[in-house]
Design an enzyme around this catalytic site. Structure first.
Site, short mmCIF file in Angstrom:
data_model
loop_
_atom_site.label_atom_id
_atom_site.label_comp_id
_atom_site.label_asym_id
_atom_site.label_seq_id
_atom_site.Cartn_x
_atom_site.Cartn_y
_atom_site.Cartn_z
N GLU A 87 0.89 -1.33 -0.18
CA GLU A 87 -0.06 0.04 0.20
C GLU A 87 0.89 1.45 0.04
OE1 GLU A 87 -4.55 -0.53 1.45
OE2 GLU A 87 -3.15 0.33 3.26
N GLU A 111 2.08 1.80 -3.31
CA GLU A 111 1.04 2.25 -4.34
C GLU A 111 0.73 3.69 -4.19
OE1 GLU A 111 -2.75 0.15 -3.85
OE2 GLU A 111 -3.62 1.51 -5.14
N CYS A 124 -8.56 -2.57 3.31
CA CYS A 124 -8.56 -3.94 4.15
C CYS A 124 -9.77 -4.23 4.40
CB CYS A 124 -7.72 -3.66 5.26
SG CYS A 124 -6.09 -2.70 5.11
N SER A 172 -7.61 1.46 -2.66
CA SER A 172 -6.32 0.86 -2.87
C SER A 172 -6.49 -0.41 -3.45
CB SER A 172 -5.53 0.78 -1.69
OG SER A 172 -4.53 -0.41 -1.68
N LYS A 231 -16.13 -10.60 5.70
CA LYS A 231 -14.74 -11.49 5.19
C LYS A 231 -15.64 -12.82 4.67
CE LYS A 231 -10.60 -9.58 6.06
NZ LYS A 231 -10.69 -8.32 6.69
N GLU A 268 -16.15 -12.06 1.32
CA GLU A 268 -15.03 -11.87 0.56
C GLU A 268 -14.68 -13.14 -0.02
OE1 GLU A 268 -11.54 -8.75 1.57
OE2 GLU A 268 -11.19 -10.61 2.26
N GLU A 310 -12.92 -12.53 -7.75
CA GLU A 310 -11.63 -12.17 -7.86
C GLU A 310 -10.53 -12.65 -6.99
OE1 GLU A 310 -14.61 -10.35 -7.64
OE2 GLU A 310 -14.13 -8.62 -6.83
N CYS A 358 -11.73 -3.54 14.05
CA CYS A 358 -12.07 -4.92 14.00
C CYS A 358 -12.19 -5.54 15.25
CB CYS A 358 -10.82 -5.83 13.41
SG CYS A 358 -10.57 -5.17 11.61
#
Lengths: 167, 631, 579
Positions: free
Chosen positions: C281, C284, C301, C321, C360, C363, C368, C504
């Protein structure tokens, strides 16, 4: 109502244009959701998923909120109404004069319950709370036309007169 | 247009006589009419009651006839409610003050031909009570229905054309607003309202002046005034009639309230079931804007006030003040806990005054005639008058306005003309689903806030339903519970679940399956909801049950212990029986019975099988010999 | 300074600031008034009527959760009227509740059950018609069972007001009122982001994650499968709560040992890919500064935030990102690098991630994040699910001595651990940036971006220029920040967003704490303190100094942003419908 069981939406481009105008009018007005829903129901006759979605997007309100409001108030309908809308007043003045019997007689004649629409789409029955025509109790309306001092027999006759007009 | 007092006076002068004569009769009025361009005025009620019974057709017929006969000096005026809804469509002709009831299209033609052209009143079409034995015609005010009434809130109803602002102005309209804006401070208005003793007519009876004082004291850049026209009590139509008959009185009062608390915007929240009232309000607001009585810089005083209409969409709970404001905000009409009170944090989070229609209808007159005048009417704690929608088992169904302190007996027996069909008065229900019943033993109770709540009922908004001996009190309690159950918003647990459980217990009793233990549960749940619910809907939902249980406990016991319904209303408890002496054995009943519950051979007395019988009553209505009875 | 109000609660004099509610004031007199609908910072509507109290001189009862204290007020919280009202209300609520407590996920910590016990209620007294609802399991992460719902509306308030997602709302009214998605289309078809905050605010078992425990047991007992676990930074900070340990206990080593006792599995440290995220990151961001790619850059994230952005701000997708989340990176790393190194067919490697998060779970199903039809992460389970596996395996968790993570993914920096708290990603990035760009590692602690407040801003001098950064947690706050950016009111270079308020540690997959804990203590801060403590105590505090990074880039990725790194560690996003 299950997603799969939703009736097919048959909105026209003209209706959509009208709705867009309504949304534009109420967009920045505080508390504009209710008047928008009222006018949308005026355009489409009911408030199907597609219409509520356009309203939610147009007004920038979550769809859950639009749906929550639409299901809170008894005058909003999620299903199409009959061509002829029968409404029996169940206000107190009408009730003590036997409005329940009138409703029962109409339900029996049409073979549907209050809140339903006949399979041919001709009639739907609703009950309402006081039209303010207590002097004529018990009262029913068909398409807004008031019929006062009803009896179960006279109410059924009124319905039949609409039926014979259809044939 | 910029309204000035001069212009207002000029409009008043121009229309004064036209309107004033409608309050007079005979000679005085005829004299007045000499100066007028109209020889006769025909007033037709255009309220919901009369419209429903066909007054529009009557108006059309009158106007067609007038046009055909080219009667340019006859004026037809569509007014608001006269009050006698049961006798609609109502037509009154001035200057004679001839009161025609239940007018038909044919009657309308006769009125034009015989009365207007021929000069001869159609006595057979008049309201019978206004025709004396000697043929003389009584003024309306002398009839039993009107004699004991006192019209303040309904002053203009049935007198003016509600769609013509000039007629309102003719009867001192907007004078109070001018007076307030030009010669009274905000505190002086509050003082006047306090001294008048006016209390909220929506049901709770909170002093209006106090409400305004709180809202005035609240700090805020933006404040609102609202009008509660969400008349939800089924069987009540006071507010509707006022809006239909005198919409400007509400607009003027709201402007006065706005000035007093420092607001510049107002909302009228009306039930969507009142299309006529909504139309008249829209017209009235448009006219008030046009005449500069709403909008910017009213009377050149720098005071701005805008008014908007919002329609309800069928939720009784929106009559509760916080729910009403939530609904105006475009949300689900759920009540909010108080405090904060609306005077501090109301509509859109701003200080707000909310009054109901009838309360506002008194305001302008209090300002013009003074607090002393108003407080001289009524009782010690309840001042002024109260409008009631009289309905149910009563002869004169309609709208009545009486001074506070009038007894129930006066309303029922005199104004209401008693119970029809020779039946006996059993009870009256005030306050609708939130109120309670008043039994015959309390018929002499003077009507005011305190007296009614002392006997377990409440003033309510003005619904007054009369019940006779054929009304089952358990069934009526069930009826009200069905209503509140359906109308509960579902926010707080005691109301959401409590109303349903209470209803289920009542259903059990009317189905003949109730136990004494159920009665205990009903009492427990009732008192639980009274103290625990979030808003007044839930807190008062059990009132109809508690009061019927208090005064008609023996009827509950009859359902539970004897399994009978004394009023013969509860279907499950009825027994149809064939009196064998009277039965000729014609077999008509047996042939018509939908469930084949009647057995018997030709020319022999028949018998009903009680287990099969579904109590539809078809046999009884078909029997030509009166041989079938229910008990 | 607020005006102080003096009142008496059960005759105990109490002094509290003006605006305090009776419920809050009572706590200062050691009285905990029971409640169901009230939840601090989330829901304050006075609806359940369980918290009713008497005020001397006032008719009826009032809801103490919304009633503000008044000078001289005398409150009684334990009178016969109060007790009987609460009892009847609870009995009424139970009369519409499916009392399937034996099989309920909240069987051991249900707030309604606790009240039923405390008030010795009779569940049958007001028996009657019960509404029956279809269970909504249309989403791969959250299940809604309205038959257990008590209409407290904490979930609706969380979804609508706190998160501004509005996937669920109230439907109909009165006895028929219920919570649901519009037109009952099922949560999976809505714009629900899967954050799971509704689950942790539910007092009963009406909301829970879609459990994947059985699949894991199947994999563990499958001899063909090699099963590996990796655990997110915040799991070690909260798992102990499931075993009755105090909030704020670090159980990292016990956790690792417990997982190893589940079967023949390896346990890795997800903080490693947190460090890897910082590497990628940071690179980037520097690349973006050099090119004309849009700024500010938003962190990626948090999968809840990503889905929120896809639904609500598709125009901002280029600002996200492209780094996969640490879970995504770990999955990719395991199914490529790790498999190659250990000669495992990726089909036979079963990857379990233990995350504090329900989003998640969604996710892992993103196309992808898979390779040739094989998902990078096979299943993602929450802290709660892990605790149930441990309990089910009969492991005496509290008594474990502890074990270490397995190599090669054992060592991680303290910066990686901070990912579990709001501001942690930002702080880790700032540390590395300060070090790599300015060559100084004196500044390790960036206090401005710490703490549990929903929006935090800071300005730092990096490479001679002032850099504005922003940290938001809770999607309602994210929305505010985005609106400020879009209106031009604010200008940031780098923005960290976490969907769950506090990050989290307060994720939707974390142990559910009852209202009495959430209302009266700083749960988020206590949990986060575990991570900050671990960072402070550790020797390695900079992501780029993690030797695993050196190993990965030397052996495999060459350098951040290079081709291999880009194909395995970066991803792309898809615009989604608003509703």
């Amino acid at each position: 109502m299950d997603n799969e069981n939703r009736p097919v939406f048959r909105g026209t481009p003209k209706q959509e244009r009208e709705l867009k105008k309504v949304i534009e009018k109420h967009k920045n007005q505080p508390g504009g959701l209710m008047p928008t829903l009222q006018e949308a129901q005026g355009i489409y006759g009911y408030l199907p998923y597609e219409v509520q979605k356009m309203i939610a997007e147009g007004l920038g309100v979550p769809l859950s909120e639009v749906y929550g409001v639409a299901t809170f108030y008894s005058q909003f309908s999620l299903t199409p109404k009959g061509e002829h809308r029968i409404s029996v007043c169940l206000g107190t003045a009408c009730y003590v004069k036997g409005a329940d019997k009138i409703l029962a007689a109409i339900e029996e004649r049409l073979g549907i319950k209050t809140g339903e629409c006949t399979p041919d789409g001709l009639f739907s029955i609703e009950s309402c709370r006081c039209l303010g025509a207590c002097g004529l109790a018990p009262v029913m309306t068909v398409d807004g036309e008031v019929y006062g001092k009803c009896t179960p027999e006279s109410a059924v006759k009124v319905i039949e007169s609409y039926l014979s007009k259809e044939v | 247009m910029q309204m000035t007092i001069e212009k207002l006076n000029e409009i008043q002068e121009r229309n004064k006589e036209l309107v004033a004569l409608r309050k007079l009769i005979a000679e005085q009025a005829s004299e007045m009419l000499e100066h007028s361009q109209y020889r006769k005025q025909i007033l037709v009620c255009g309220g919901t009651g009369c419209t429903s019974s066909g007054s529009k057709k009557v108006i059309d017929a009158l106007e067609a006839e007038i046009k055909e006969k080219n009667l340019t000096d006859v004026l037809v005026v569509k007014t608001g409610c006269f009050g006698l809804c049961a006798l609609g469509p109502v037509v009154i002709v001035y200057p004679e003050g001839a009161f025609y009831s239940q007018t038909t299209v044919e009657g309308a033609k006769r009125i034009i031909d015989e009365h207007i052209i021929g000069g001869k009143i159609c006595k057979d079409l008049l309201y019978p009570e206004t025709v004396c034995e000697n043929g003389e015609i009584l003024p309306l005010n002398a009839t039993r229905f009107y004699k004991k009434q006192m019209r303040i809130a309904l002053k203009n109803c049935g007198v003016i054309d509600p769609e013509n602002i000039e007629e309102y102005i003719a009867l001192d309209g907007y004078k109070a607003l001018h007076k307030v804006l030009t010669s009274m401070s905000q505190d002086e208005v509050i003082e006047t309202m306090l001294a008048s003793g006016l209390r909220g007519r929506g049901g709770a009876g909170f002093p209006t002046g106090k409400k305004w004082a709180f809202a005035k004291a609240s700090k805020g850049d933006i404040k609102y005034v609202c009008c509660n026209a969400d008349e939800g009590d089924p069987g009540a139509f006071m507010d509707r009639s006022i809006l239909e008959g005198d919409p400007h009185a509400i607009i003027e009062a709201m402007a006065i309230a706005a000035y007093t608390i420092g607001a510049h915007e107002g909302y009228i929240y009306v039930r969507a079931e009142y299309p006529i009232a909504v139309d008249r309000l829209k017209i009235a607001i448009a006219q008030a804007n046009e005449y500069g009585l709403l909008g910017k810089d009213i009377f050149g005083t720098g005071f701005d006030f805008n008014l908007e209409i919002r329609l309800g969409a069928g939720a009784f709970v929106c009559g509760e003040e916080t729910a009403l404001m939530t609904s105006i905000e475009g949300k689900r009409g759920e009540p909010r806990p108080r405090p904060p009170f609306p005077a501090v944090k109301g509509l859109f989070g701003k200080p707000t005054v909310l009054n109901n229609v009838e309360t506002y209808a008194n305001v302008a007159q209090i300002i013009l005639k003074g607090a002393d005048w108003y407080s001289s009417i009524g009782t010690e704690t309840s001042k002024g008058t109260k409008v009631f929608a009289l309905g149910g088992k009563i002869t004169n169904v309609g709208l009545v306005e009486v001074p506070m302190g009038t007894t129930l007996r006066e309303i029922i027996e005199e104004i209401g003309g008693g119970i029809p069909d020779g039946k006996k008065f059993k009870a009256a229900q005030t306050g609708g689903p939130s109120g309670g019943c008043i039994p015959a033993c309390h018929i002499d109770t003077p009507i005011d806030y305190e007296s009614l709540s002392r006997i377990g009922s409440m003033m309510g908004s003005g619904g007054l339903i009369i019940m006779d001996e054929t009304t089952c009190m358990v069934d009526i309690a069930k009826f009200y519970l069905e209503f509140t159950c359906e109308e509960s918003c579902g926010k707080c647990s005691p109301c959401r679940i409590g109303t349903r459980r209470l209803l289920q217990l009542l259903e059990k009793i009317t189905a003949g399956k109730g136990t004494m233990e159920d009665l205990d549960k009903i009492e427990e749940l009732s008192s639980h909801m009274k103290v625990s619910c979030l808003c007044a809907l839930g807190q008062t939902a059990s009132n109809p049950v508690v009061s019927t249980l208090k005064y008609f406990r023996e009827e509950y016991l009859a359902h539970i212990v004897d399994k009978t319904c004394p009023a013969k209303k509860c279907k499950a408890l009825l027994k149809y029986r064939i009196v064998s002496d009277k039965c000729k054995g014609c077999t008509l009943c047996a042939r018509n019975c939908p469930v084949k519950a009647i057995k018997g051979t030709v020319k022999q007395p028949h018998v009903i099988d009680g287990d099969k019988c579904i109590r539809c009553g078809v046999c009884m209505s078909n029997c030509k010999f009166g041989a079938i009875i229910k008990d | 300074m607020k005006k102080m109000i003096h009142l008496k609660i059960n005759n105990i004099p109490v002094t509290v600031p003006e605006g305090t509610t009776i419920l809050q004031a009572a706590k200062t007199a050691n009285i905990e008034i029971p409640s169901l609908c009230y939840l601090k910072d989330v829901n304050c509507i006075g609806a359940c009527r369980v918290c009713v109290v008497e005020i001397v001189g006032r008719r009826g009862l009032v809801a103490s959760c919304v009633y503000p204290v008044e000078e001289g007020m005398e409150v009684l919280t334990n009178t016969p009227l109060v007790r009987s009202s609460r009892k009847t209300t609870i009995e009424l609520i139970l009369s519409t509740h499916h009392k399937k407590c034996l099989s309920c996920v909240r069987g051991n910590n249900c707030e309604l059950q606790k009240l039923a016990y405390d008030y010795a209620i009779d569940e049958d007294r007001f028996k009657g018609e019960e509404p029956i609802y279809k269970i909504d399991d249309s989403a791969p992460y959250v299940v809604r069972d309205n038959n257990k719902c008590i209409q407290c509306l904490r979930c609706v308030s969380t979804c609508d007001k706190v998160q501004t997602v509005g996937a669920i709302g109230q439907i109909r009214r009165g006895f028929d009122v219920h919570v649901g998605s519009p037109f009952e289309i099922g949560l999976g078809a809505t714009s629900c982001v899967g954050c799971g905050q509704c689950i942790v605010s539910c007092p009963v078992g009406a909301l829970y994650e879609r459990s994947n425990i059985d699949e894991i047991w199947d994999a563990i007992s499958d001899p063909k499968k090699k099963v590996v676990f990796f655990t997110a930074p915040s799991i070690a900070a909260t798992l102990g709560e499931c075993f009755g340990m105090p909030v704020g206990t670090n159980v990292e080593n016990k956790m690792v040992q417990a997982i190893k006792m589940l079967g023949d599995v390896s346990v890795f440290n997800m903080n490693v890919t947190a460090d890897l995220t910082i590497m990628e990151e940071a690179n980037e961001l520097l690349e973006r500064l050099k090119s004309d790619k849009p700024l500010p850059m938003f962190t990626s994230c948090c999968p809840g935030w990503i889905k929120f952005c896809e639904h609500n701000y598709p125009e901002l997708l280029p600002n996200l990102s492209t780094c996969k989340s640490p879970q995504g990176m770990f999955g990719a790393l395991l199914k490529s690098y790790y498999c190659q190194k250990n000669n495992i067919d990726p089909k036979d490697l079963y990857v379990v991630s233990v995350i504090p998060c329900t989003a998640k779970k969604f996710e892992t199903s993103r196309p992808e994040l898979s390779n040739a039809g094989i998902p990078d992460v096979d299943v993602a389970i929450t802290t709660r699910e892990l605790s149930r596996m441990i309990k089910g395996a009969g492991i005496a968790f509290k008594d474990l001595e502890g074990a270490e993570f397995d190599n090669p993914f054992a060592i991680a920096s303290g910066a990686g651990a901070l990912f579990g708290a709001t501001g942690g990603v930002m702080e880790a990035a700032l540390r590395t940036a300060a070090c790599l760009i300015d060559g100084t590692n004196e500044k390790l602690e960036f206090m401005d971006v710490r703490g549990t407040s929903g929006i935090k801003e800071a300005t730092y001098r990096i490479a001679g220029t002032e850099v504005n950064v922003c940290v938001a947690s809770g999607l309602g706050n994210a929305r505010k920040v985005i609106e400020m950016i879009q209106s031009g009111e604010k200008n940031y270079l780098f923005v960290e967003i976490m969907a769950c308020p506090g990050g989290c540690v307060n994720g939707g997959g974390q142990p559910v704490q009852s209202d009495s804990v959430r209302n009266y203590s700083e749960l988020k801060a206590k949990r986060a303190s575990v991570l900050y403590h671990a960072d402070k105590e550790g020797e390695l505090r900079l992501s780029h100094e993690n030797p695993v990074m050196t190993m990965l880039y030397d052996e495999y990725f060459e350098a951040p942003g290079k081709a291999k790194a880009h194909s395995l560690l970066h991803t792309h996003y898809t615009p989604r419908n608003k509703f």
